[in-house]
Scaffold this active site. Structure first.
Site, short mmCIF file in Angstrom:
data_model
loop_
_atom_site.label_atom_id
_atom_site.label_comp_id
_atom_site.label_asym_id
_atom_site.label_seq_id
_atom_site.Cartn_x
_atom_site.Cartn_y
_atom_site.Cartn_z
N GLU A 171 0.74 -1.29 -0.01
CA GLU A 171 0.05 -0.25 0.02
C GLU A 171 1.00 1.25 0.10
OE1 GLU A 171 -0.54 -2.43 2.02
OE2 GLU A 171 -2.43 -3.41 1.30
N HIS A 231 -11.83 -5.25 8.47
CA HIS A 231 -12.72 -5.19 7.17
C HIS A 231 -13.90 -4.14 7.36
CE1 HIS A 231 -10.57 -8.86 6.34
NE2 HIS A 231 -10.41 -8.54 4.97
#
Lengths: 478, 375
Positions: free
Chosen positions: B114, B184
């Site tokens: 990322e 999540h």
């Protein structure tokens, strides 16, 4: 010795399948075989066999030969003989069922266990190791019948557990995320064979079987998956966060690659405290491209930490093949100044050998990278069918040619350690164990709602949690 | 609900040191530092301004976002979409068919990194391209936090406007879905809301998502665009098929009311609407505002609304409600008839099985509305 105890345990539990001197036709024999005895000689042989089963393993072979000889003769007075034989077989059944405790028969198993359990067997690893800046370990590995049998049993339990988790997810008992390990069992089982409880393991989210290997139970795993109280993390962690303190298993981490610097830290602690153990920091081929992994490798090489970086290369980072995400898919060389080995991850013995070798190396010289060439049959998680980025032929090809459980099965059969029937028995036991654990886990209750606030901070430190409206103190965190 | 339609046209590259120019301004863009803005307040709401009949399709949010990305890649040859697994369509199908239509050199997968994805996007954008980076889940954005905060937000400022990465848009699905667990489900928008130099935009529905995403990509400032993953499939709406943008830094009044103002964004608005419906049976009339852009936020509109109603409730989780509360208390202190209140998630990590207790649900919001009205 252990083999005998195991056999006794098995028998006393009542499940013992087709053991006995008339192995394969056991049930038939009860109905028809007894009728085959048509002479006193046969009957005598039969009686002796029963006696020998009940009393002395050493008479087994002798009685086998006697019976064989006796059957060759003809005979008369069949009905009378049949009746006596029937009575004796009933006695044998009773004894066989373990009612006489330690004198339970299945002498065959006992004698076999006695003679072959811990005798070393040397085998060659078929797929050679590849090395980077280090010598390869020997391809000849020493194992034993007992170890191979344990491999088989453990891997089979893991396989059944993962398949059960699959159906639990589909029937919505497990919600959220579930990453299954089937196909990769050889890695954690082989590792455990070379480690002890002084070593630590830390891995990513595909951790159900690793947890089992470190001393967890199937019940804990199922309960945790379903978010119940009896789970290893009290139901608060879920599939991706399983931990075992006694077994030195530090989880169970959701963020990809974040566990590798933690592994370096664990190894530092072990070295500092002179624990004579290593840390295995496991990660996948997807995580091999994370920057923090290289940071961790640098500091562990700089400070000579006893950490082994285990890359479980199942060739797909979720949906991305390794050649599409890594310039160099030779993950064992990625450590650069850190030596590495590439291992066939579907072969328990190769994994065991490599980890043993790496452990000796790490305790002396510092970090090492092990790349386990393995494969997962399921998709990345339960929401991934697993077939959009690879062909079904590839999956079934690996299953046929490289499946770790089949490999051990072939070894067990070809080295006469177990027969097909015995393996079937073991499989049945494993299935039953998994099913029992599953039903127990389903009965386990959800955690209390108070558990929402526990363990945010250390107990007793007076931290407060505010509720949804931010005005009142809802609870002083316990 | 009034939609102001702005055609894209030429965006002048004249820019003030920090914020640059927004496509929605008719005049000179001013940073949100207390100067008056000339449009889109609650008072100015003109209901007679009916948008002309447009061709629409009934689609869900990920399809709307997909359409927006198709439009951008079509209209600008120097735009790129990249991220983990975007090639085959992405885990939420937002990038389907892009690679087939525009090629592997413009729509490509990245490895699992990322920090590098965002850093790479900043570099690409600083050469004048439109870099649309996808972070697979907002929970994974933290390795990239350094790049966004220290590199992207400060690039124009520290280079004295020589360089900027305005073409960067970082898209990330955020928010709870009911079973996401710790990693999540997080709503990290507040971490970015205190960084001058970037914009944070959150849509509440498919048509909003398409317009706001097009506006964010074309905005000459780096934008972090959070998409409520709960609504990807769930929210279905008539979405215009053509290219349209919605103004950034402009909040929208979803329903007018007179007793209390509710401010929110993203998926939470659906819950808030339910709460408003429920209290309307008790005679409480709620004014519901969708903030849409979190920084720079439309303070004027909210202030005007609170000046009208006298009460404010921000039932949103993550922390930015505190900024709204502090601002409004400061500017509307004498007008307030009840303390500004918030309804948030609890002070624990996002739980696994306890999610229903954790979330700011409709009942909690109804309770808070009643408490505020009866203060």
């Amino acid at each position: 010795m252990q083999g005998i105890m195991e056999s006794i345990q098995t028998l006393c539990s009542g499940d013992h399948g087709n053991e006995g001197f008339m192995q394969d036709d056991e049930d038939e024999e009860e109905e028809n075989g007894v009728g085959r005895l048509t002479s006193w000689a046969e009957l005598l042989g039969f009686g002796l066999a029963v006696f020998s089963e009940a009393i002395a393993p050493q008479l087994q072979c002798f009685c086998d030969r006697t019976l064989g000889f006796a059957v060759g003769q003809g005979g008369s007075r069949e009905a009378w003989i049949k009746a006596v034989a029937m009575a004796m077989s009933l006695v044998r059944k009773a004894v066989k069922k373990g009612w006489v405790g330690a004198l339970a028969p299945a002498a065959r198993v006992m004698s076999q266990a006695l003679s072959t359990a811990s005798e070393p067997i040397t085998l060659d690893i078929p797929v050679p190791f590849k090395a980077h800046k280090v010598e390869t370990p020997s391809v000849t590995v020493e194992t034993s019948a007992q170890e191979l049998t344990n491999f088989f049993k453990t891997m089979f339990i893991m396989r059944r557990m993962e398949i059960a988790a699959d159906s639990l997810y589909k029937s919505k008992f497990i919600r959220g995320f579930c990453h299954l390990y089937d196909g990769q069992e050889a890695v954690c089982v082989g590792m455990e064979a070379a480690l002890n409880d002084k070593d630590c393991i830390i891995t990513a989210y595909r951790d159900h079987c690793t947890h089992l290997g470190r001393g967890g139970s199937v019940l804990e795993v199922f309960a945790e998956l379903m978010g119940r109280k009896d789970g290893c993390s009290l139901g608060k962690g879920g599939s991706m966060h399983m931990y075992n303190k006694k077994g030195g298993f530090y989880g169970g981490n959701g963020i990809v690659g974040a566990q590798t610097p933690l592994g370096a830290g664990l190894a530092f602690a072990q070295k500092y405290l002179k624990v004579e153990g290593v840390t295995l920091a496991m990660y996948g081929d997807g995580a091999a491209n994370q920057g923090q992994l290289f940071e961790a490798m640098n500091i562990s090489a700089l400070w000579n930490l006893p950490v082994i970086y285990v890359c479980e290369n199942n060739h797909y980072g979720m949906g991305t093949a390794e050649w599409r995400s890594a310039k160099s898919p030779e993950y064992y060389k990625r450590g650069d100044y850190i030596p590495g080995l590439k291992v066939d991850g579907m072969d328990c013995l190769a994994v065991k050998q490599a980890v043993k070798y790496a452990k000796e190396y790490a305790l002396q010289n510092g970090p090492m990278v092990l790349e386990m060439d393995t494969y997962r049959y399921h998709g990345h998680s339960m929401s991934d069918p697993g077939s959009t980025y690879r062909t079904r032929d590839e999956i079934s090809g690996v299953r046929q040619e490289r499946d770790p459980i089949e490999r051990i099965r072939k070894l067990l059969l070809s080295n006469n350690i177990a027969t097909v029937a015995e393996l079937k028995t073991m499989e049945k036991e494993a299935k039953k164990e998994v099913e029992d654990a599953l039903s127990k886990a389903k009965e386990s209750p959800s955690p209390d709602s108070d558990e929402l606030f526990t363990h945010v901070y250390r107990k007793g430190y007076g931290a407060k949690a505010y509720g949804a409206d931010r005005k009142e103190v809802v609870v002083k965190l316990p | 609900m009034v939609r102001r339609r702005f055609s894209f046209g030429l965006v002048s590259r004249l820019s003030s040191p920090i914020y640059g120019r927004s496509p929605c301004s008719g005049g000179i863009w001013t940073p949100c530092l207390g100067q008056k803005r000339s449009f889109m307040t609650a008072k100015d709401l003109v209901e007679s301004e009916e948008p002309e009949k447009k061709v629409t399709n009934r689609i869900n949010m990920f399809s709307a976002i997909n359409q927006a990305l198709h439009t951008v890649l079509d209209s600008d040859p120097k735009s790129y979409v990249f991220g983990e697994d975007v090639g085959f369509g992405g885990v939420f199908r937002c990038t389907t068919a892009l690679r087939d239509k525009f090629g592997r050199h413009r729509v490509f997968n990245t490895p699992l990194c990322e920090q590098a994805i965002v850093g790479f996007g900043i570099g690409l954008a600083s050469m004048g391209n439109r870099a649309i980076a996808e972070i697979q889940f907002a929970d994974y954005i933290f390795p990239a936090l350094d790049q966004i905060v220290n590199e992207a937000a400060k690039y124009r400022y520290r280079s004295g406007n020589l360089f900027n990465c305005g073409g960067l848009t970082v898209r990330a699905p955020y928010g709870a879905v009911g079973h996401g667990g710790h990693y999540h489900s997080q709503s990290p928008e507040a971490f970015f809301c205190h960084v001058p130099g970037i914009k944070v935009v959150i849509p509440r529905s498919p048509s909003q998502a398409k317009g706001l995403l097009l506006a964010s990509i074309r905005d000459p400032n780096p934008v972090v665009f959070f998409e409520p993953k709960w609504l990807y499939r769930l929210a279905v709406e008539e979405v215009p098929v053509d290219d349209y943008t919605l103004p950034l830094s402009s909040a929208e009044v979803m329903r007018k009311g007179s007793d209390i103002t509710l401010v929110g964004w993203g998926a939470q608005l659906a819950i808030m609407e339910e709460a408003c419906d429920e209290v309307s049976k008790l005679g409480i009339s709620c004014e519901l505002i969708d903030l849409r852009t979190l920084i720079p936020w439309d303070k004027e509109l909210v202030e005007d609304s609170v000046n009208k109603t006298g009460r404010l409730l921000a039932p949103v989780t993550g922390g930015f409600g505190a900024e709204i509360a502090a601002s409004i208390t400061n500017s509307c202190f004498l007008r307030l008839q009840a303390p500004v209140s918030r309804v948030c998630g609890l002070d624990t990590p996002f739980p696994l099985v306890f999610e229903p207790f954790y979330m700011p649900t409709k009942n909690k919001i109804v309770d808070a509305i009643k408490a505020s009205v009866n203060f």
